[in-house]
Design a protein around this motif. Structure first.
Motif, PDB file in Angstrom:
ATOM      1  N   LEU A 140       0.857  -1.185   0.000  1.00 42.31           N
ATOM      2  CA  LEU A 140       0.000   0.000   0.000  1.00 42.31           C
ATOM      3  C   LEU A 140       0.892   1.234   0.000  1.00 42.31           C
ATOM      4  CD1 LEU A 140      -2.795   1.259   0.116  1.00 42.31           C
ATOM      5  CD2 LEU A 140      -2.739   1.037   2.605  1.00 42.31           C
ATOM      6  N   LEU A 141       0.944   1.911  -1.127  1.00 45.04           N
ATOM      7  CA  LEU A 141       1.857   3.048  -1.281  1.00 45.04           C
ATOM      8  C   LEU A 141       1.323   4.308  -0.620  1.00 45.04           C
ATOM      9  CD1 LEU A 141       2.828   2.450  -5.019  1.00 45.04           C
ATOM     10  CD2 LEU A 141       4.004   1.652  -2.948  1.00 45.04           C
ATOM     11  N   SER A 142       0.013   4.510  -0.681  1.00 41.68           N
ATOM     12  CA  SER A 142      -0.591   5.666  -0.024  1.00 41.68           C
ATOM     13  C   SER A 142      -2.083   5.422   0.143  1.00 41.68           C
ATOM     14  CB  SER A 142      -0.357   6.952  -0.826  1.00 41.68           C
ATOM     15  OG  SER A 142      -1.026   6.898  -2.075  1.00 41.68           O
ATOM     16  N   ALA A 143      -2.641   6.061   1.159  1.00 42.59           N
ATOM     17  CA  ALA A 143      -4.083   5.964   1.413  1.00 42.59           C
ATOM     18  C   ALA A 143      -4.588   7.343   1.815  1.00 42.59           C
ATOM     19  CB  ALA A 143      -4.361   4.952   2.521  1.00 42.59           C
ATOM     20  N   ARG A 144      -5.712   7.732   1.212  1.00 45.81           N
ATOM     21  CA  ARG A 144      -6.295   9.035   1.518  1.00 45.81           C
ATOM     22  C   ARG A 144      -7.777   8.858   1.845  1.00 45.81           C
ATOM     23  NH1 ARG A 144      -2.698  12.934  -0.233  1.00 45.81           N
ATOM     24  NH2 ARG A 144      -4.248  14.572   0.055  1.00 45.81           N
ATOM     25  N   ARG A 145      -8.202   9.644   2.803  1.00 42.92           N
ATOM     26  CA  ARG A 145      -9.626   9.739   3.099  1.00 42.92           C
ATOM     27  C   ARG A 145     -10.029  11.173   2.808  1.00 42.92           C
ATOM     28  NH1 ARG A 145     -12.825   9.073   8.898  1.00 42.92           N
ATOM     29  NH2 ARG A 145     -14.941   9.080   7.984  1.00 42.92           N
ATOM     30  N   ARG A 146     -10.906  11.316   1.830  1.00 43.31           N
ATOM     31  CA  ARG A 146     -11.192  12.646   1.262  1.00 43.31           C
ATOM     32  C   ARG A 146      -9.870  13.238   0.777  1.00 43.31           C
ATOM     33  NH1 ARG A 146     -14.405  12.938   6.124  1.00 43.31           N
ATOM     34  NH2 ARG A 146     -16.590  12.437   5.650  1.00 43.31           N
ATOM     35  N   GLU A 147      -9.380  14.273   1.395  1.00 44.74           N
ATOM     36  CA  GLU A 147      -8.126  14.893   0.950  1.00 44.74           C
ATOM     37  C   GLU A 147      -6.972  14.600   1.896  1.00 44.74           C
ATOM     38  OE1 GLU A 147      -7.773  16.390  -1.944  1.00 44.74           O
ATOM     39  OE2 GLU A 147      -9.892  15.961  -2.342  1.00 44.74           O
ATOM     40  N   ASP A 148      -7.235  13.889   2.980  1.00 48.35           N
ATOM     41  CA  ASP A 148      -6.217  13.680   4.012  1.00 48.35           C
ATOM     42  C   ASP A 148      -5.540  12.321   3.862  1.00 48.35           C
ATOM     43  OD1 ASP A 148      -6.907  16.130   5.190  1.00 48.35           O
ATOM     44  OD2 ASP A 148      -8.534  15.174   6.317  1.00 48.35           O
ATOM     45  N   GLU A 149      -4.211  12.322   3.907  1.00 44.57           N
ATOM     46  CA  GLU A 149      -3.473  11.068   3.885  1.00 44.57           C
ATOM     47  C   GLU A 149      -3.591  10.405   5.257  1.00 44.57           C
ATOM     48  OE1 GLU A 149       0.496   9.202   1.923  1.00 44.57           O
ATOM     49  OE2 GLU A 149      -0.229  11.217   1.479  1.00 44.57           O
ATOM     50  N   ILE A 150      -3.808   9.086   5.255  1.00 44.39           N
ATOM     51  CA  ILE A 150      -3.994   8.356   6.502  1.00 44.39           C
ATOM     52  C   ILE A 150      -3.104   7.131   6.527  1.00 44.39           C
ATOM     53  CG2 ILE A 150      -6.383   9.132   6.826  1.00 44.39           C
ATOM     54  CD1 ILE A 150      -7.294   6.422   5.715  1.00 44.39           C
ATOM     55  N   PRO A 151      -2.742   6.622   7.722  1.00 43.62           N
ATOM     56  CA  PRO A 151      -1.940   5.397   7.817  1.00 43.62           C
ATOM     57  C   PRO A 151      -2.796   4.177   7.503  1.00 43.62           C
ATOM     58  CG  PRO A 151      -2.548   6.132  10.007  1.00 43.62           C
ATOM     59  CD  PRO A 151      -3.018   7.202   9.056  1.00 43.62           C
ATOM     60  N   VAL A 152      -2.129   3.069   7.215  1.00 44.21           N
ATOM     61  CA  VAL A 152      -2.845   1.844   6.843  1.00 44.21           C
ATOM     62  C   VAL A 152      -3.775   1.379   7.967  1.00 44.21           C
ATOM     63  CG1 VAL A 152      -0.967   0.359   7.662  1.00 44.21           C
ATOM     64  CG2 VAL A 152      -2.566  -0.496   5.935  1.00 44.21           C
ATOM     65  N   ALA A 153      -3.412   1.667   9.210  1.00 47.77           N
ATOM     66  CA  ALA A 153      -4.237   1.213  10.339  1.00 47.77           C
ATOM     67  C   ALA A 153      -5.617   1.858  10.347  1.00 47.77           C
ATOM     68  CB  ALA A 153      -3.521   1.510  11.652  1.00 47.77           C
ATOM     69  N   ARG A 154      -5.774   2.975   9.658  1.00 47.73           N
ATOM     70  CA  ARG A 154      -7.060   3.664   9.633  1.00 47.73           C
ATOM     71  C   ARG A 154      -7.875   3.363   8.377  1.00 47.73           C
ATOM     72  NH1 ARG A 154      -6.037   9.816  10.598  1.00 47.73           N
ATOM     73  NH2 ARG A 154      -8.278   9.802  10.117  1.00 47.73           N
ATOM     74  N   VAL A 155      -7.368   2.484   7.544  1.00 48.23           N
ATOM     75  CA  VAL A 155      -8.118   2.080   6.350  1.00 48.23           C
ATOM     76  C   VAL A 155      -9.055   0.945   6.747  1.00 48.23           C
ATOM     77  CG1 VAL A 155      -7.991   1.183   3.997  1.00 48.23           C
ATOM     78  CG2 VAL A 155      -6.177   2.692   4.869  1.00 48.23           C
ATOM     79  N   PRO A 156     -10.352   1.069   6.521  1.00 46.19           N
ATOM     80  CA  PRO A 156     -11.300   0.018   6.910  1.00 46.19           C
ATOM     81  C   PRO A 156     -10.976  -1.324   6.257  1.00 46.19           C
ATOM     82  CG  PRO A 156     -12.464   2.024   6.333  1.00 46.19           C
ATOM     83  CD  PRO A 156     -11.034   2.234   5.926  1.00 46.19           C
ATOM     84  N   GLU A 157     -11.300  -2.401   6.951  1.00 42.23           N
ATOM     85  CA  GLU A 157     -11.018  -3.747   6.467  1.00 42.23           C
ATOM     86  C   GLU A 157     -11.682  -4.013   5.120  1.00 42.23           C
ATOM     87  OE1 GLU A 157      -9.852  -7.502   5.775  1.00 42.23           O
ATOM     88  OE2 GLU A 157      -9.041  -6.117   7.292  1.00 42.23           O
TER      89      GLU A 157
END
Length: 245
Positions: A140-157
């Motif tokens: 996982l190279l990057s994850a964003r929620r709306r416009e904010d970058e978030i860590p993998v731990a905050r990405v829903p299962e």
């Protein structure tokens, strides 16, 4: 890609016997694909790597595959025979696949496909969940929620599960499934077919048989191993039949 001689196959088998399955794949391809750098192959997606392993298997033992499966309901043993082309993915990229993107609701992910270096990083001591966590963390190279970058731990299962599905679609050869039917209880199911595990089992059985043939002929005629291995299988069999006569 080159067809490996009996001596080369034995050398790869001996080198890989104490190694992990991933290291065995790299050893096979290092010998069969001398035009490719080992680190380059290690960075191929698992599907692209397995496509090469499938081609090496075809060059070594032919285009027909014979396998055995057991019905999960009645334990009936099924004998399977199919062709290499039946399990070769319809689309195989010659060039590395660019990182993928996935939008699920308010989440947007950017990821790459797992490669052999990722599998080596997992090691042998991790359970399935730990292995999955390591792969996701690396791929996982990057994850964003709306416009904010978030860590993998905050990405829903459920979002991560969708990413895994997308990876499987992009790397079709890495997830070969056989459709099976039991003639006894009529159970239908799908079973994963791992070409690397299957090919290495074939190679192990072949190596044991060839080494016994070498021992038999060397004991009878005093020939060197190298000279015996240079013979065709048909010629070795003729001498073996004469020894056993």
């Amino acid at each position: 890609m080159i067809a490996l001689s009996a001596a080369q196959l034995l050398e790869v088998w001996e080198r890989g016997s104490a190694k992990s399955l991933t290291e065995r794949a790299l050893a096979l391809l290092e010998s069969a694909c001398p035009d490719l750098e080992c680190q380059t192959v290690a960075r191929f997606s698992i599907g692209r790597r397995d496509a090469l392993v499938l081609s090496v298997r075809e060059c070594t033992f032919g285009s027909r595959v014979a396998a055995i499966a057991n019905c999960p309901d009645c334990d009936e043993q099924l004998e399977l025979t199919f062709g290499v082309e039946d399990i070769r993915a319809s689309i195989l990229a010659d060039e590395p696949i660019e990182p993928g993107t996935l939008a699920v609701g308010e989440y947007e992910l950017r990821f790459r496909l797992p490669d052999s270096l990722d599998l080596l990083a997992i090691g042998a001591g991790n359970d399935a969940q730990s292995a999955r966590d390591i792969l996701i963390e690396r791929c996982l190279l990057s994850a964003r929620r709306r416009e904010d970058e978030i860590p993998v731990a905050r990405v829903p299962e459920e979002v991560l599960a969708r990413m895994e599905e997308e990876m499987s679609k992009l790397d079709e050869q890495a997830n070969v499934q056989l459709s099976l039917d039991c003639p006894s209880c009529e159970r239908n199911w799908s079973a994963a077919f791992d070409i690397l595990t299957f090919f290495w089992a074939e190679l192990n059985a072949w190596a044991q048989r060839v080494l016994f043939e070498v021992h038999t002929l060397a004991s009878r005629y005093g020939w060197r191993e190298a000279d015996i291995l240079e013979m065709s299988a048909a010629r070795r069999n003729i001498y073996l039949n004469m020894v056993g006569a």
